[in-house]
Design an enzyme around this catalytic site. Sequence first.
Site, PDB file in Angstrom:
ATOM      1  N   SER A  57       0.840  -1.210   0.000  1.00  0.00           N
ATOM      2  CA  SER A  57       0.000   0.000   0.000  1.00  0.00           C
ATOM      3  C   SER A  57       0.872   1.256   0.000  1.00  0.00           C
ATOM      4  CB  SER A  57      -0.917   0.000   1.231  1.00  0.00           C
ATOM      5  OG  SER A  57      -0.180  -0.211   2.412  1.00  0.00           O
ATOM      6  N   ASN A 144      -2.866  -2.941  12.811  1.00  0.00           N
ATOM      7  CA  ASN A 144      -4.324  -2.789  12.680  1.00  0.00           C
ATOM      8  C   ASN A 144      -4.858  -1.581  13.460  1.00  0.00           C
ATOM      9  OD1 ASN A 144      -3.939  -5.090  11.262  1.00  0.00           O
ATOM     10  ND2 ASN A 144      -4.985  -6.460  12.697  1.00  0.00           N
ATOM     11  N   THR A 189     -38.251  27.173 -12.388  1.00  0.00           N
ATOM     12  CA  THR A 189     -38.563  25.790 -12.043  1.00  0.00           C
ATOM     13  C   THR A 189     -38.676  25.095 -13.393  1.00  0.00           C
ATOM     14  OG1 THR A 189     -40.942  26.144 -12.089  1.00  0.00           O
ATOM     15  CG2 THR A 189     -39.876  26.429  -9.957  1.00  0.00           C
ATOM     16  N   HIS A 190     -38.285  23.841 -13.436  1.00  0.00           N
ATOM     17  CA  HIS A 190     -38.262  23.076 -14.697  1.00  0.00           C
ATOM     18  C   HIS A 190     -37.421  23.786 -15.761  1.00  0.00           C
ATOM     19  CE1 HIS A 190     -41.765  20.907 -12.991  1.00  0.00           C
ATOM     20  NE2 HIS A 190     -42.116  22.122 -12.581  1.00  0.00           N
ATOM     21  N   SER A 311     -10.435  26.647 -27.361  1.00  0.00           N
ATOM     22  CA  SER A 311     -10.524  25.473 -28.227  1.00  0.00           C
ATOM     23  C   SER A 311      -9.316  25.456 -29.141  1.00  0.00           C
ATOM     24  CB  SER A 311     -11.811  25.564 -29.054  1.00  0.00           C
ATOM     25  OG  SER A 311     -11.676  24.822 -30.246  1.00  0.00           O
ATOM     26  N   LYS A 317     -13.830  30.296 -29.133  1.00  0.00           N
ATOM     27  CA  LYS A 317     -14.340  29.611 -27.949  1.00  0.00           C
ATOM     28  C   LYS A 317     -13.691  30.067 -26.644  1.00  0.00           C
ATOM     29  CE  LYS A 317     -17.072  26.893 -27.820  1.00  0.00           C
ATOM     30  NZ  LYS A 317     -17.043  25.447 -28.022  1.00  0.00           N
ATOM     31  N   ASN A 319     -14.323  28.384 -23.031  1.00  0.00           N
ATOM     32  CA  ASN A 319     -15.108  27.284 -22.453  1.00  0.00           C
ATOM     33  C   ASN A 319     -15.041  27.248 -20.926  1.00  0.00           C
ATOM     34  OD1 ASN A 319     -15.797  26.389 -25.038  1.00  0.00           O
ATOM     35  ND2 ASN A 319     -13.930  25.164 -25.187  1.00  0.00           N
ATOM     36  N   GLU A 324     -17.206  22.422 -15.809  1.00  0.00           N
ATOM     37  CA  GLU A 324     -17.515  21.107 -16.393  1.00  0.00           C
ATOM     38  C   GLU A 324     -16.751  19.998 -15.682  1.00  0.00           C
ATOM     39  OE1 GLU A 324     -18.408  21.856 -21.038  1.00  0.00           O
ATOM     40  OE2 GLU A 324     -16.450  22.516 -20.356  1.00  0.00           O
ATOM     41  N   TYR A 351     -10.157  -7.186  11.741  1.00  0.00           N
ATOM     42  CA  TYR A 351      -9.405  -6.627  10.623  1.00  0.00           C
ATOM     43  C   TYR A 351      -9.324  -7.633   9.478  1.00  0.00           C
ATOM     44  CZ  TYR A 351      -5.864  -4.593   7.669  1.00  0.00           C
ATOM     45  OH  TYR A 351      -5.226  -4.070   6.584  1.00  0.00           O
ATOM     46  N   GLN A 356      -7.535  -2.302   3.452  1.00  0.00           N
ATOM     47  CA  GLN A 356      -6.514  -1.460   2.816  1.00  0.00           C
ATOM     48  C   GLN A 356      -7.080  -0.723   1.595  1.00  0.00           C
ATOM     49  OE1 GLN A 356      -2.363  -2.870   2.725  1.00  0.00           O
ATOM     50  NE2 GLN A 356      -2.589  -2.928   0.508  1.00  0.00           N
ATOM     51  N   LYS A 359      -8.221   3.328   1.309  1.00  0.00           N
ATOM     52  CA  LYS A 359      -7.408   4.546   1.248  1.00  0.00           C
ATOM     53  C   LYS A 359      -7.462   5.292  -0.068  1.00  0.00           C
ATOM     54  CE  LYS A 359      -4.558   2.696   4.691  1.00  0.00           C
ATOM     55  NZ  LYS A 359      -5.454   1.529   4.591  1.00  0.00           N
TER      56      LYS A 359
HETATM   57  N1  ARG Z   1      -1.554  -1.559   5.099  1.00  0.00           N
HETATM   58  C1  ARG Z   1      -2.630  -2.070   5.865  1.00  0.00           C
HETATM   59  C2  ARG Z   1      -3.879  -1.251   5.671  1.00  0.00           C
HETATM   60  O1  ARG Z   1      -3.798  -0.236   5.101  1.00  0.00           O
HETATM   61  C3  ARG Z   1      -2.312  -2.076   7.331  1.00  0.00           C
HETATM   62  C4  ARG Z   1      -1.564  -3.266   7.705  1.00  0.00           C
HETATM   63  C5  ARG Z   1      -2.357  -4.308   8.380  1.00  0.00           C
HETATM   64  N2  ARG Z   1      -1.844  -5.524   7.869  1.00  0.00           N
HETATM   65  C6  ARG Z   1      -1.954  -6.690   8.450  1.00  0.00           C
HETATM   66  N3  ARG Z   1      -1.402  -7.678   7.889  1.00  0.00           N
HETATM   67  N4  ARG Z   1      -2.620  -6.872   9.547  1.00  0.00           N
HETATM   68  O2  ARG Z   1      -4.955  -1.595   6.095  1.00  0.00           O
END
Ligand code: ARG
Length: 491
Positions: A57, A144, A189-190, A311, A317, A319, A324, A351, A356, A359
Site C-alpha cells: 500500500s 491494525n 422551475t423546470h 478550443s 471559444k 469554455n 464542467e 481486521y 486497505q 485509502k
Molecule cells: N496496510 C494495511 C492497511 O492499510 C495495514 C496493515 C495491516 N496488515 C496486516 N497484515 N494486519 O490496512
Amino acid sequence: MAQHPRKKSESRSRSNTNTRTATTTTTKKSSRSQPKKLWGGRFKKHTHHLVERFTSSLPFDQRLYHYDIQGSIAHCKTLHHAKVIKRHECQTIIRGLEKVLVEIQRGRFEFRNEDEDIHMSIERRLTQLIGPLGGKLHTGRSRNDQVALDLRLYVRDSIKALIAGLIQLQKAMTVQARRYQQVIMPGYTHLQRAQPVLFAHHFLAYVDMFERDKGRLTDALNRLNVLPLGAGALAGTNYPIDRSYTAKLLDFPSVTTNSLDTVSDRDFVVEVLNACSLLMMHLSRMSEEFILWSSQEFQFIEMSDSFCTGSSMMPQKKNPDVAELVRGKTGRVYGHLMSVLTTLKGLPLSYNRDLQEDKEPLFDALDTVTDSVSIYAELIKRLKVRQDVMAEAVQSGLLFATELADYLVRKGIPFREAHAIIGSLVGQCAEQKKDLAHITLPELRSHSSHFAKDALNLLTPEGAIQRKDQIGGTARRQVQSRLRILEKRLL
Ligand code: ARG
C-alpha cells in the site's frame, strides 16, 4: 500479455502535511537477496515479487507518514508512561522517529515496496538509525490499530482543511451577493422562467447548502475523533498502557470502547465520503448553472479568462472547463463512496486486508473535493454578473402571472379559481403574441371584474420580489437580513 504500466507513485502532489515527498521503488531483486520481512519469522520462503507489488500500500499510504510518526511518538511515550520501556529508550526512539520525519520531508527517504506499507517503512528505517531498540516501538501495538489511528488523524486534518476551504467559498459567494445586491433575475422551475428573485437570494441558496455540508463534515469529525490505539491486533494488548494518556497526547476527547470494532470500523470513511458526495453534488448543480449562465443563450455571467480555456480549433471559444470538470468529477466521488461501502459489506470481524482498499478512494475523494472547493472560491471572486441581461430577462410578463392570481385572491376569489382565470389570460396572450407585462386594464377586466387600476402596478419585478416578505423569501428585507447574518459569521 502486455504489462499494463504500473503507477509507481501518486500523481498528485499537495502542499500540506499530507504530501507525498518521494517515489516508491519496487526492487526487482532475486528472492534470495530479499531482506527479511519484519513479520518474516515463521516464513520459510521469500515473498513472490508479484505478491509484494500486489499487497503493497506504500504508493498511496506514504502520504500518512506524518501521522504515523506522530502516532508512534505518542505510543512510545505511552509505553514509557506504563514503564514498559525506559526513559532513555523512549528518548532515543523519539529522536530516531524525528530523524525519519526529516528524511521524508526532505525527500531523502527511500520508499521501498518490499516494506509493504508506510508503517513498516518507518519502523525499518528507525531500526537502521537507532539499532535493535527500534524493535521495541511496536510493543503492544499492531498495524491494525496503528492504521486506524493514522487514518483518523489524516481525516481529522483533511476535514478541518475542507471546512476552511468551504468557508472561503461561502465568503466569496457572500461578497458577490452583496456586490450585486440590487440585481433581480428570473427564478426557474423546470428550467422555465417562474418568478423574479434577487440574484443574491440565488447565490445565498448555495451558501446554505455549503452550511449543511460543513455540518455533515463536523458531525463526521466528532464521531471519528476517538482514539483507536490500544486495540492491538483485535483483542487489546497485554501491556498496562493508559489509553486515556495516549488520547490526551493526540488530542482525542475519548477512546474507543471495543477492540474488535476499533480495528474493523471504517464507518468514518463512509461518512466522510458521503459528506463529500453531497458536497460535490451541490458543486455540480452550481456548475451546471454556471455553464448555462455563461452560454450565449443566457449570458447572465462572465467567468474570468483566467478560469476558462479555449478550443484548439475554434478561435472564438471560451469554455467553462473548470465548471464542467467539477461536474464531471462528481461521478468519481460518488464512485468512491460506493466502492468503500461495497468493500465493507461482506467483512467479518475484525481486521481484514480488504480494509486497505479504503485509502485510495478516500484520498482521491478528499483531494478532488478540496481542490474543487478552492478553485471555485477563486473563480467566484472573479465572476462578473451581467446585470443588464438579467434586468432584461425579468421584464417578461409571464413572471408576474402568480402576482395577478394572488391579487384576485386578495379580492376574495378562491386561489384555484384565480389560477384558472389567469391561466386563460396567459393563454390568450400567447395566442395573440402579446406580453403579459403590456396588458391593459380593460383586457384584465375582460377576464375578471375584480381587477382595478392598482392591478397594473403588480407587473414589476421589484413589486414581485418585495411581496415575498417572510423568513426565507426573496424580499429585499429578508435577503438583507440573511446576508448580514452571514457577513457577520463569515467575513
Ligand atoms: N496496510 C494495511 C492497511 O492499510 C495495514 C496493515 C495491516 N496488515 C496486516 N497484515 N494486519 O490496512
